[in-house]
Write a protein that holds these residues in place. Sequence first.
Motif, PDB file in Angstrom:
ATOM      1  N   ARG A  35      -3.991   0.763  -8.117  1.00  0.00           N
ATOM      2  CA  ARG A  35      -4.860   0.091  -7.157  1.00  0.00           C
ATOM      3  C   ARG A  35      -4.297   0.110  -5.739  1.00  0.00           C
ATOM      4  NH1 ARG A  35      -8.990  -3.138  -6.572  1.00  0.00           N
ATOM      5  NH2 ARG A  35      -8.949  -4.877  -5.102  1.00  0.00           N
ATOM      6  N   LYS A  36      -2.958   0.095  -5.649  1.00  0.00           N
ATOM      7  CA  LYS A  36      -2.372   0.045  -4.305  1.00  0.00           C
ATOM      8  C   LYS A  36      -2.033   1.439  -3.762  1.00  0.00           C
ATOM      9  CE  LYS A  36       2.609  -0.572  -5.254  1.00  0.00           C
ATOM     10  NZ  LYS A  36       3.748  -1.494  -5.040  1.00  0.00           N
ATOM     11  N   VAL A  37      -2.256   2.470  -4.575  1.00  0.00           N
ATOM     12  CA  VAL A  37      -2.013   3.837  -4.115  1.00  0.00           C
ATOM     13  C   VAL A  37      -3.310   4.408  -3.544  1.00  0.00           C
ATOM     14  CG1 VAL A  37      -1.253   6.154  -4.771  1.00  0.00           C
ATOM     15  CG2 VAL A  37      -0.230   4.138  -5.867  1.00  0.00           C
ATOM     16  N   ILE A  38      -3.213   4.966  -2.353  1.00  0.00           N
ATOM     17  CA  ILE A  38      -4.379   5.561  -1.682  1.00  0.00           C
ATOM     18  C   ILE A  38      -4.093   7.037  -1.442  1.00  0.00           C
ATOM     19  CG2 ILE A  38      -5.881   5.539   0.340  1.00  0.00           C
ATOM     20  CD1 ILE A  38      -6.113   2.999  -1.303  1.00  0.00           C
ATOM     21  N   GLY A  39      -4.938   7.896  -2.008  1.00  0.00           N
ATOM     22  CA  GLY A  39      -4.814   9.331  -1.779  1.00  0.00           C
ATOM     23  C   GLY A  39      -5.612   9.733  -0.546  1.00  0.00           C
ATOM     24  N   LEU A  40      -4.986  10.499   0.319  1.00  0.00           N
ATOM     25  CA  LEU A  40      -5.652  10.986   1.528  1.00  0.00           C
ATOM     26  C   LEU A  40      -5.878  12.486   1.377  1.00  0.00           C
ATOM     27  CD1 LEU A  40      -3.452   9.135   4.183  1.00  0.00           C
ATOM     28  CD2 LEU A  40      -5.624   8.366   3.198  1.00  0.00           C
TER      29      LEU A  40
ATOM     30  N   PRO B  41       4.686  12.322   1.094  1.00  0.00           N
ATOM     31  CA  PRO B  41       4.036  13.636   1.219  1.00  0.00           C
ATOM     32  C   PRO B  41       3.975  14.330  -0.132  1.00  0.00           C
ATOM     33  CG  PRO B  41       6.309  13.762   1.979  1.00  0.00           C
ATOM     34  CD  PRO B  41       6.061  12.326   1.635  1.00  0.00           C
ATOM     35  N   LEU B  42       2.891  15.015  -0.395  1.00  0.00           N
ATOM     36  CA  LEU B  42       2.742  15.768  -1.645  1.00  0.00           C
ATOM     37  C   LEU B  42       2.916  17.256  -1.349  1.00  0.00           C
ATOM     38  CD1 LEU B  42      -0.278  13.878  -3.258  1.00  0.00           C
ATOM     39  CD2 LEU B  42       2.183  13.519  -3.635  1.00  0.00           C
ATOM     40  N   ILE B  43       3.958  17.831  -1.905  1.00  0.00           N
ATOM     41  CA  ILE B  43       4.333  19.219  -1.635  1.00  0.00           C
ATOM     42  C   ILE B  43       4.456  19.943  -2.978  1.00  0.00           C
ATOM     43  CG2 ILE B  43       6.084  20.726  -0.605  1.00  0.00           C
ATOM     44  CD1 ILE B  43       6.905  18.238   1.098  1.00  0.00           C
TER      45      ILE B  43
ATOM     46  N   ILE C 184       0.861  -1.185   0.000  1.00  0.00           N
ATOM     47  CA  ILE C 184       0.000   0.000   0.000  1.00  0.00           C
ATOM     48  C   ILE C 184       0.895   1.232   0.000  1.00  0.00           C
ATOM     49  CG2 ILE C 184      -1.781   1.280   1.264  1.00  0.00           C
ATOM     50  CD1 ILE C 184      -2.459  -1.389   2.703  1.00  0.00           C
ATOM     51  N   VAL C 185       0.520   2.229  -0.797  1.00  0.00           N
ATOM     52  CA  VAL C 185       1.249   3.502  -0.815  1.00  0.00           C
ATOM     53  C   VAL C 185       0.266   4.610  -0.464  1.00  0.00           C
ATOM     54  CG1 VAL C 185       2.648   5.097  -2.167  1.00  0.00           C
ATOM     55  CG2 VAL C 185       2.796   2.631  -2.610  1.00  0.00           C
ATOM     56  N   LEU C 186       0.540   5.340   0.605  1.00  0.00           N
ATOM     57  CA  LEU C 186      -0.312   6.435   1.052  1.00  0.00           C
ATOM     58  C   LEU C 186       0.284   7.754   0.580  1.00  0.00           C
ATOM     59  CD1 LEU C 186      -0.909   5.296   4.755  1.00  0.00           C
ATOM     60  CD2 LEU C 186      -2.333   4.812   2.752  1.00  0.00           C
ATOM     61  N   ILE C 187      -0.541   8.597  -0.026  1.00  0.00           N
ATOM     62  CA  ILE C 187      -0.070   9.905  -0.471  1.00  0.00           C
ATOM     63  C   ILE C 187      -1.038  10.971   0.032  1.00  0.00           C
ATOM     64  CG2 ILE C 187       1.102   8.994  -2.500  1.00  0.00           C
ATOM     65  CD1 ILE C 187      -1.225   9.973  -4.220  1.00  0.00           C
ATOM     66  N   GLY C 188      -0.508  12.159   0.285  1.00  0.00           N
ATOM     67  CA  GLY C 188      -1.353  13.248   0.756  1.00  0.00           C
ATOM     68  C   GLY C 188      -0.502  14.381   1.297  1.00  0.00           C
ATOM     69  N   VAL C 189      -1.149  15.489   1.619  1.00  0.00           N
ATOM     70  CA  VAL C 189      -0.432  16.630   2.182  1.00  0.00           C
ATOM     71  C   VAL C 189      -0.082  16.347   3.634  1.00  0.00           C
ATOM     72  CG1 VAL C 189      -1.646  18.202   0.626  1.00  0.00           C
ATOM     73  CG2 VAL C 189      -2.545  17.837   2.938  1.00  0.00           C
ATOM     74  N   SER C 190       0.716  17.208   4.217  1.00  0.00           N
ATOM     75  CA  SER C 190       1.110  17.061   5.619  1.00  0.00           C
ATOM     76  C   SER C 190      -0.096  17.113   6.552  1.00  0.00           C
ATOM     77  CB  SER C 190       2.080  18.194   5.978  1.00  0.00           C
ATOM     78  OG  SER C 190       2.359  18.206   7.355  1.00  0.00           O
TER      79      SER C 190
ATOM     80  N   GLU D  87      -1.779  23.473  -1.486  1.00  0.00           N
ATOM     81  CA  GLU D  87      -1.311  22.104  -1.303  1.00  0.00           C
ATOM     82  C   GLU D  87      -2.378  21.083  -1.697  1.00  0.00           C
ATOM     83  OE1 GLU D  87       0.634  21.060   2.330  1.00  0.00           O
ATOM     84  OE2 GLU D  87       1.514  23.057   2.569  1.00  0.00           O
ATOM     85  N   LEU D  88      -3.623  21.352  -1.294  1.00  0.00           N
ATOM     86  CA  LEU D  88      -4.699  20.404  -1.602  1.00  0.00           C
ATOM     87  C   LEU D  88      -4.967  20.335  -3.107  1.00  0.00           C
ATOM     88  CD1 LEU D  88      -7.184  21.153   1.331  1.00  0.00           C
ATOM     89  CD2 LEU D  88      -5.800  19.092   1.020  1.00  0.00           C
TER      90      LEU D  88
END
Length: 267
Positions: free
Chosen positions: A191-196, A174-176, A146-152, A231-232
């Motif tokens: 499929r294994k990437v989850i955006g938060l 982290p997405l910057i 699983i790969v989690l991505i998102g801002v701080s 950022e969002l």
Amino acid sequence: MSQSVTVHVVSDSAGDTGELAVRAAAAQFHPLTVNIRRSAFIQSRESIDSVLASAVTDHCIVLYTFVIPYLRDYMNEQSKRMNVAAIDLLGPLIDNLEKALGHESRHEPGLNHALDAGYFRKVEAVEFAVRYDDARDVSGILKADIVLIGVSRTSKTPLSMVLAHKTHKVANVPLIPELVPPKELFLASPRKVIGLTIQPDSLNAIRKERLKALGLPDSAPYATSERILKELEHAKRVMDRIGCRVIDVSNKAVEETASLILEHLQK
């Protein structure tokens, strides 16, 4: 009302049972902060004295999972003497099972951590989550389950640990706006990437509390509405490009988000 409390989990084994219990209870108090401190493999009265002295100094609640009777009894006696709020998680259950079964407990710590394949998978997953936390090593993106991505401040690290305890290898990134996302993100299976993601007002409140905890003014750019929206929007563009599942974590406990991720993966 206090905005945070520290629970000191104490065990004659690894302390996983106590920590999981505290996390489950803490979810009921979101967004208030429950900090967890762990003292594992406690085997002496002197160690218990040290834990209780620390609890008095730091105003902690103590939760203990002793299966060795003399340690459990000593913790019970000393915590009362020192006026420390202490919770015996296993003692009452073991006592009642002994009565119901007519059979004495083995009083051996760590039996639920029998060194089987499942236990080793959990240890490996936790080590993986630590190694590939916060994009320290982007090679983990392609190795992860699983790969989690998102801002701080979208709970990427806590989520990684919760999922690791369920034996999933998790990397988080982290997405910057000022940084180009690692190319591995676009090579991995979507499929294994989850955006938060999170609502701007919720993120603003969380970041202001974080700045206060660090002793910084809540007017810093990190918590401004303009910065948060920038950022969002950047994060949304990256997630759209990947085509991954996106979960809004606003007002969600970490355990609730973890369940949604696992449901997605099982479909």
